[in-house]
Design a protein around this motif. Structure first.
Motif, PDB file in Angstrom:
ATOM      1  N   THR B 131       5.151   4.073  27.172  1.00 38.97           N
ATOM      2  CA  THR B 131       4.181   3.837  26.428  1.00 38.97           C
ATOM      3  C   THR B 131       2.737   3.737  26.770  1.00 38.97           C
ATOM      4  OG1 THR B 131       3.862   1.576  25.508  1.00 38.97           O
ATOM      5  CG2 THR B 131       5.499   2.698  24.248  1.00 38.97           C
ATOM      6  N   ALA B 133       0.557   1.117  26.491  1.00 38.80           N
ATOM      7  CA  ALA B 133       0.559   0.390  26.796  1.00 38.80           C
ATOM      8  C   ALA B 133       1.025  -0.395  28.489  1.00 38.80           C
ATOM      9  CB  ALA B 133       0.656  -0.917  25.670  1.00 38.80           C
ATOM     10  N   SER B 134       2.232   0.830  27.787  1.00 37.35           N
ATOM     11  CA  SER B 134       2.395   0.331  29.214  1.00 37.35           C
ATOM     12  C   SER B 134       2.411   0.694  30.386  1.00 37.35           C
ATOM     13  CB  SER B 134       3.679   0.332  29.722  1.00 37.35           C
ATOM     14  OG  SER B 134       4.666   1.719  28.882  1.00 37.35           O
ATOM     15  N   ALA B 169      -1.460   2.290  20.887  1.00 38.00           N
ATOM     16  CA  ALA B 169      -0.958   2.014  22.303  1.00 38.00           C
ATOM     17  C   ALA B 169       1.224   1.291  22.640  1.00 38.00           C
ATOM     18  CB  ALA B 169      -1.301   0.223  22.322  1.00 38.00           C
ATOM     19  N   ASN B 170       1.209   1.791  20.900  1.00 37.12           N
ATOM     20  CA  ASN B 170       2.703   1.861  21.456  1.00 37.12           C
ATOM     21  C   ASN B 170       3.616   3.433  21.513  1.00 37.12           C
ATOM     22  OD1 ASN B 170       2.890  -0.828  21.880  1.00 37.12           O
ATOM     23  ND2 ASN B 170       3.343  -1.324  19.759  1.00 37.12           N
ATOM     24  N   ARG B 171       2.349   4.664  21.457  1.00 32.82           N
ATOM     25  CA  ARG B 171       2.897   5.707  21.075  1.00 32.82           C
ATOM     26  C   ARG B 171       2.981   6.404  22.715  1.00 32.82           C
ATOM     27  NH1 ARG B 171       0.253   8.948  17.281  1.00 32.82           N
ATOM     28  NH2 ARG B 171      -0.020   7.479  15.169  1.00 32.82           N
ATOM     29  N   TYR B 172       3.992   7.722  23.092  1.00 35.09           N
ATOM     30  CA  TYR B 172       4.164   7.993  24.518  1.00 35.09           C
ATOM     31  C   TYR B 172       3.638   9.019  24.778  1.00 35.09           C
ATOM     32  CZ  TYR B 172       8.737   5.199  23.903  1.00 35.09           C
ATOM     33  OH  TYR B 172       8.632   3.993  24.432  1.00 35.09           O
TER      34      TYR B 172
END
Lengths: 335, 348
Positions: B131, B133-134, B169-172
């Motif tokens: 994602t 965020a990561s 933030a949590n999307r790809y």
């Protein structure tokens, strides 16, 4: 270029849709244009504006499904290509309408020699014998400026540089003396010095062979140098169309005007600040019922959200624009 | 200021005043990056591709050095070698006072937060399974000891800085457009507060209207954070816009290096001149009138560069000496470096 001559290619109200998992995408919406003999028509637009899909639709190059060329007419040489049989299309494709694609590496087959790929259309479409085809193939390579042509027929695509490969692609497209050549971003993958060589070559070939060319690009500089007429596409529609000089001197559509301002120049005055078109190009999930550019437009009216503007003539130069805003008065355009 | 006007031939003063502001953040001397050519089953080395051959240049703190040239001229290799993403064949690279070209892995690792990179293709340089965020968190995990909460705060801060909505933030990566993806790549590069960023063709994969957005973002971040850029591009008009000084590479070597306006107004090297003249202008009125220098042929192979000046096979102004003697890259006017025999001893 000859004015008033009958167009070689006439497209009326072309519509192409794609079935995707997210629903139907309306990639091309009622596109109409004509191409006159010997003319070079530049088509400008961003990715997703429908410029490539429009041209692929013309000669049935889109896989169906997911693509569906669902409406309109494509008149070429007495045929309507949209409804023509696969056989008729095959005869026209590569023979009377030539195609050059953007990336010369992926559009040449790496396991066949350049000579074989060049001779293929000659033998299929022109019914030439092998020896005859080889001779013609060497002539074609010479025509596009590849030195030592006869020997290089035995080489494979990876043995050519990018610019040379694009010359090979041009040679293949020219093999059967097409009336119309469609070039889809043919110099985008090339360096500027090589691009300059290819542009000179095309100008030169055009004079020699007198074919009509559709040149798709996102580079306004390239268009300015070679096109007779320019068509600007946005959101799957033609938003503006004019003779080249007229378009650059007197752009009408807010998108065209913004586009001309976002490009920095190498020559002349340097602009200290880059103009930006805010926002993203539209996602075409439904048939347009409003202006596709309105969210990014600085001049949008209430009317732009409820009605899709149609192309209306501007002046007498053959210039037309699909916009309600009149840049000269700053208010709504009179119908 | 008054006596400043009298420095007609006081080149040095002018140099430090106008062109070179501040201290050198990056110093490159005699950088060489050769890739071996091997042959046969035993992979015997039979030669070298001299991708980068003897480059020397400086980048001053807070400036943008544009690096231009045709594909295959070694500009990306230079960018990567400067960041020690390759083990360089020879030469010295000093970043923020620390030599890194020959330094141990531990030292280079310590330097990583200072020097970052933005890659050309945001599609390929972002892991599709991570994602946003990561992706942005990864450098923080590697190089900092922040708590989970602090990291998340930093991620949001970075997303704000590059104009991405926190909600994403949590999307790809595939859920974003090209321009937005490049913003993710920029946020990742900024995560560790770098001083120096190599931008390797950051806008080449983007649409014209989106290019301007990303370039404006890079400029704004530079102003705000005092960043120093090496901006690698083949787009001469965009480099003219963003760079303070411009370096022109040809076949692994530096042809010319000059302040931006000087280079675009009066290119000294015949290659620079040809390169600039090849760029089409978006104006049919000037475009049809303009005399264009069309270079013949292609760039020679860097495995087998021509003898003498490496541009002698395509140069419209080639002289006999060019085919024999390699020109030295040196300063011919204040702040202007060029490797060409046209600007020899006599004209100095």
């Amino acid at each position: 270029m000859p004015d008033g001559a009958l167009p070689v290619l006439e497209v009326k109200g072309l519509k192409t849709t794609f079935k995707t998992r997210g629903g139907q995408v309306h990639a091309v919406n009622s596109v109409s244009f004509e191409l006159r003999p010997g003319e070079l028509l530049g088509v400008v637009g961003e990715s997703g504006s429908g410029k490539s899909v429009t041209m692929m639709s013309l000669i049935g190059l889109l896989p169906s499904p997911p693509a569906d060329v669902s409406g309109g007419q494509i008149l070429f040489d007495g045929h309507d290509l949209r409804t023509a049989s696969a056989e008729t299309l095959r005869e026209i494709r590569g023979a009377r309408i030539g195609f050059i694609f953007q990336d010369p590496m992926t559009s040449l087959n790496p396991v066949f020699t350049v000579g074989f790929q060049l001779m293929e259309p000659l033998r299929k479409h022109m019914g030439m014998k092998k020896g005859q085809a080889r001779k013609r193939a060497a002539e074609l390579l010479e025509l596009v400026g590849i030195p030592d042509a006869a020997r290089r027929l035995k080489d494979y695509p990876h043995q050519f540089s990018g610019g040379m490969r694009q010359r090979v692609m041009i040679a293949i497209a020219l093999a059967c003396d097409p009336k119309v050549l469609i070039a889809d971003e043919p110099t985008t993958a090339l360096d500027v010095t090589i691009q300059a060589q290819i542009l000179e070559l095309v100008k030169d070939l055009r004079e020699k062979l007198g074919m009509a060319i559709v040149w798709i690009t996102h580079d306004l500089g390239v268009i300015a140098g070679i096109a007779d007429r320019v068509m600007v596409m946005y959101g799957g529609q033609v938003v503006e169309q004019a003779p080249s000089r007229e378009l650059f001197a007197n752009p009408q559509h807010p998108y065209t005007r913004a586009l001309l301002k976002t490009v920095p120049k190498v020559h002349g005055e340097r602009d200290p600040k880059l103009n930006v078109i805010e926002g993203q190009p539209p996602i075409l999930m439904s048939e347009p019922s409003a202006c596709a550019f309105r969210d990014r437009c600085a001049h949008a009216f209430a009317r732009c959200a409820t009605e899709n503007p149609q192309r209306v003539p501007v002046g007498t130069t053959g210039h037309d624009v699909a916009c309600f805003w009149n840049p000269d008065t700053g208010s709504e355009r009179d119908a | 200021m008054l006596d400043g006007d009298d420095h007609q031939d006081g080149g040095e003063v002018l140099v430090h005043h106008e062109v070179h502001r501040g201290r050198k953040l990056v110093e490159v001397r005699g950088l060489k990056m050769y890739f071996p050519i091997t042959a046969g089953v035993l992979r015997r080395k039979v030669g070298d591709v001299k991708a980068v051959d003897n480059l020397s240049f400086d980048i001053y703190e807070g400036e943008t050095l544009g690096l231009v040239g045709e594909s295959g001229c070694g500009k990306s290799t230079t960018g990567r070698a400067v960041l020690r993403l390759y083990d360089v064949t020879d030469g010295m690279v000093k970043i923020d006072g620390q030599e890194i070209a020959k330094a141990d892995a531990g030292i280079v690792r310590k330097m990583r937060p200072t020097m970052q990179m933005v890659f050309q293709d945001p599609q390929a340089s972002l892991n599709p399974r991570m994602t946003v965020a990561s992706i942005i968190r990864e450098p923080l995990d590697e190089h900092t000891k922040l708590s989970k909460k602090e990291k998340l705060d930093r991620i949001y801060e970075l997303m704000d800085a590059v104009g991405l909505n926190r909600r994403f933030a949590n999307r790809y990566p595939h859920e974003f457009s090209g321009g937005q993806r490049q913003r993710i790549g920029i946020a990742r590069a900024l995560a560790l507060n770098p001083k120096f960023i190599v931008c390797d063709e950051p806008i080449a994969a983007l649409d014209v209207s989106i290019q301007a957005q990303v370039v404006n973002l890079l400029e704004e971040l530079q102003d705000r954070l005092g960043l120093t850029y090496l901006f690698i591009s083949h787009d001469l008009s965009m480099v003219r816009h963003i760079a303070d000084r411009v370096a022109v590479m040809y076949l692994g070597q530096m042809a010319e290096l000059a302040p931006r306006d000087a280079l675009y107004e009066e290119p000294l090297h015949p290659y620079t001149e040809a390169l600039l003249s090849a760029v089409p202008d978006p104006d049919p009125a000037t475009e049809t009138r303009r005399e264009r220098i069309i270079l013949r042929g292609d760039v020679p192979s860097p495995a087998n560069p021509p003898k003498g000046c490496n541009f002698c096979t395509r140069c419209p102004k080639v002289m006999d000496v060019c085919k024999d003697v390699e020109p030295e890259f040196r300063q011919v006017r204040p702040g202007r470096f060029v490797a060409c025999h046209l600007y020899g001893e006599t004209t100095r």
